[in-house]
Design a protein around this motif. Structure first.
Motif, PDB file in Angstrom:
ATOM      1  N   THR A  97      41.196  35.420  48.427  1.00 32.02           N
ATOM      2  CA  THR A  97      42.336  35.008  47.603  1.00 32.02           C
ATOM      3  C   THR A  97      42.329  35.747  46.275  1.00 32.02           C
ATOM      4  O   THR A  97      43.376  36.204  45.785  1.00 32.02           O
ATOM      5  CB  THR A  97      42.298  33.487  47.376  1.00 32.02           C
ATOM      6  N   TYR A  98      41.153  35.906  45.695  1.00 31.99           N
ATOM      7  CA  TYR A  98      41.025  36.644  44.436  1.00 31.99           C
ATOM      8  C   TYR A  98      41.387  38.115  44.647  1.00 31.99           C
ATOM      9  O   TYR A  98      42.157  38.691  43.857  1.00 31.99           O
ATOM     10  CB  TYR A  98      39.593  36.519  43.925  1.00 31.99           C
ATOM     11  N   MET A  99      40.854  38.721  45.696  1.00 30.19           N
ATOM     12  CA  MET A  99      41.150  40.136  45.966  1.00 30.19           C
ATOM     13  C   MET A  99      42.641  40.368  46.158  1.00 30.19           C
ATOM     14  O   MET A  99      43.205  41.346  45.655  1.00 30.19           O
ATOM     15  CB  MET A  99      40.391  40.596  47.213  1.00 30.19           C
ATOM     16  N   GLU A 100      43.292  39.480  46.892  1.00 25.73           N
ATOM     17  CA  GLU A 100      44.724  39.624  47.132  1.00 25.73           C
ATOM     18  C   GLU A 100      45.509  39.516  45.833  1.00 25.73           C
ATOM     19  O   GLU A 100      46.523  40.201  45.648  1.00 25.73           O
ATOM     20  CB  GLU A 100      45.193  38.564  48.136  1.00 25.73           C
ATOM     21  N   ALA A 101      45.046  38.674  44.925  1.00 22.97           N
ATOM     22  CA  ALA A 101      45.749  38.484  43.658  1.00 22.97           C
ATOM     23  C   ALA A 101      45.572  39.669  42.722  1.00 22.97           C
ATOM     24  O   ALA A 101      46.529  40.076  42.042  1.00 22.97           O
ATOM     25  CB  ALA A 101      45.271  37.204  42.980  1.00 22.97           C
ATOM     26  N   VAL A 102      44.361  40.233  42.680  1.00 23.97           N
ATOM     27  CA  VAL A 102      44.125  41.336  41.745  1.00 23.97           C
ATOM     28  C   VAL A 102      44.666  42.661  42.280  1.00 23.97           C
ATOM     29  O   VAL A 102      44.931  43.577  41.511  1.00 23.97           O
ATOM     30  CB  VAL A 102      42.631  41.475  41.382  1.00 23.97           C
ATOM     31  N   LYS A 103      44.846  42.767  43.603  1.00 23.07           N
ATOM     32  CA  LYS A 103      45.417  43.986  44.186  1.00 23.07           C
ATOM     33  C   LYS A 103      46.437  43.570  45.251  1.00 23.07           C
ATOM     34  O   LYS A 103      46.116  43.509  46.438  1.00 23.07           O
ATOM     35  CB  LYS A 103      44.319  44.876  44.785  1.00 23.07           C
TER      36      LYS A 103
ATOM     37  N   MET B 205      33.071  45.587  41.780  1.00 21.29           N
ATOM     38  CA  MET B 205      32.985  44.348  42.543  1.00 21.29           C
ATOM     39  C   MET B 205      31.777  44.377  43.475  1.00 21.29           C
ATOM     40  O   MET B 205      31.478  45.409  44.076  1.00 21.29           O
ATOM     41  CB  MET B 205      34.259  44.135  43.365  1.00 21.29           C
ATOM     42  N   LYS B 206      31.117  43.230  43.597  1.00 23.17           N
ATOM     43  CA  LYS B 206      29.963  43.108  44.479  1.00 23.17           C
ATOM     44  C   LYS B 206      30.152  41.923  45.420  1.00 23.17           C
ATOM     45  O   LYS B 206      30.637  40.856  45.006  1.00 23.17           O
ATOM     46  CB  LYS B 206      28.681  42.893  43.670  1.00 23.17           C
ATOM     47  N   VAL B 207      29.772  42.123  46.675  1.00 20.10           N
ATOM     48  CA  VAL B 207      29.691  41.030  47.636  1.00 20.10           C
ATOM     49  C   VAL B 207      28.220  40.846  47.977  1.00 20.10           C
ATOM     50  O   VAL B 207      27.518  41.814  48.300  1.00 20.10           O
ATOM     51  CB  VAL B 207      30.520  41.318  48.904  1.00 20.10           C
ATOM     52  N   PHE B 208      27.752  39.613  47.908  1.00 24.39           N
ATOM     53  CA  PHE B 208      26.362  39.297  48.203  1.00 24.39           C
ATOM     54  C   PHE B 208      26.273  38.690  49.601  1.00 24.39           C
ATOM     55  O   PHE B 208      26.983  37.718  49.905  1.00 24.39           O
ATOM     56  CB  PHE B 208      25.807  38.301  47.181  1.00 24.39           C
TER      57      PHE B 208
ATOM     58  N   GLN C  43      30.915  38.928  42.846  1.00 17.38           N
ATOM     59  CA  GLN C  43      30.906  39.164  41.405  1.00 17.38           C
ATOM     60  C   GLN C  43      31.906  40.253  41.062  1.00 17.38           C
ATOM     61  O   GLN C  43      31.938  41.316  41.701  1.00 17.38           O
ATOM     62  CB  GLN C  43      29.512  39.577  40.931  1.00 17.38           C
ATOM     63  N   ASP C  44      32.705  40.004  40.055  1.00 21.34           N
ATOM     64  CA  ASP C  44      33.581  41.026  39.469  1.00 21.34           C
ATOM     65  C   ASP C  44      33.460  40.874  37.964  1.00 21.34           C
ATOM     66  O   ASP C  44      34.065  39.987  37.361  1.00 21.34           O
ATOM     67  CB  ASP C  44      35.025  40.840  39.921  1.00 21.34           C
ATOM     68  N   GLY C  45      32.623  41.717  37.356  1.00 24.04           N
ATOM     69  CA  GLY C  45      32.342  41.553  35.939  1.00 24.04           C
ATOM     70  C   GLY C  45      31.602  40.255  35.692  1.00 24.04           C
ATOM     71  O   GLY C  45      30.567  39.997  36.293  1.00 24.04           O
TER      72      GLY C  45
END
Length: 219
Positions: free
Chosen positions: A67-73, A1-4, A53-55
């Motif tokens: 919200t995405y991070m909470e859902a995937v983990k 995972m990348k944060v820009f 970006q995640d993939g």
């Protein structure tokens, strides 16, 4: 995972702290103010930090990313599931992202971003209004609502605390500090959240950057 982005943005800082509390490994990629790799521009079509970006999945906005991070983990759970607690958490995130960040952002933009990065004078009158009129209102509110536990929701760390604390870093960078005598609960609360490992190293690095900006330039 990348944060820009750059952690001098309260929204990037919030996202990175949330990821750290979740135990996610994140690569921070410099971006913003017109710069950044093509992936950032694809993730954030309007150039706003942070991008993510995640993939092959690209998106922007700190709330969407979180919200995405909470859902995937899902664990540790940082956005409560109980309806009232969940609603309060989202309210506090909105409070942090809008009211607190707007106040801090006005000061930071006009005292740092405009003169240092954009090459033009900031609006000091606007910064002063934020510091002397808006800032007291938001710390008065927090002084009333912070529970004895030191956490805003469910007496434990949640997104609410991560979001509310982040913009106070920017205020501190421009000399606007919480008075521990008049607002002891708010002072202790913000200090405790920012002392967590998820925040402490970022804040220390930012302070070093700010100190270097304030050094006299060679003639």
């Amino acid at each position: 995972m990348k944060v820009f982005g750059n952690t001098l943005s309260p929204f990037v800082r919030k996202t990175m702290a949330f990821a750290a509390e979740k135990g996610l490994e994140i690569e921070l990629v410099a971006a913003g103010l017109g710069g950044g790799p093509p992936e950032f521009k694809e993730a954030s079509p309007f150039g706003k930090m942070p991008g993510f970006q995640d993939g092959d999945f690209l998106i922007s906005d700190s709330t969407a990313i979180i919200t995405y991070m909470e859902a995937v983990k899902p664990e540790p759970n940082l956005i409560p599931l109980e309806p009232k607690a969940r609603a309060r958490t989202i309210w506090y995130e909105e409070f942090g992202d809008t009211i607190v960040a707007a106040c801090g952002g006005t000061m930071f933009f006009n005292r740092v971003v405009a003169p240092r990065f954009l090459g033009r004078p900031g609006d000091e009158a606007a910064a002063q209004e934020a510091e002397t009129v808006q800032f007291p209102k938001l710390v008065d509110y927090l002084e009333r609502v912070i529970p004895a536990s030191g956490y805003l929701v469910e007496d434990r760390l949640t997104l609410a605390d991560i979001a509310v604390a982040s913009p106070f870093v920017n205020m501190g960078h421009v000399g606007c500090a919480i008075n521990p005598t008049t607002h002891p609960k708010t002072y202790g609360y913000v200090e405790a959240i920012l002392a967590r490992p998820s925040y402490a190293d970022m804040v220390a690095k930012e302070k070093a950057v700010m100190a270097s900006m304030n050094q006299p330039q060679p003639a």
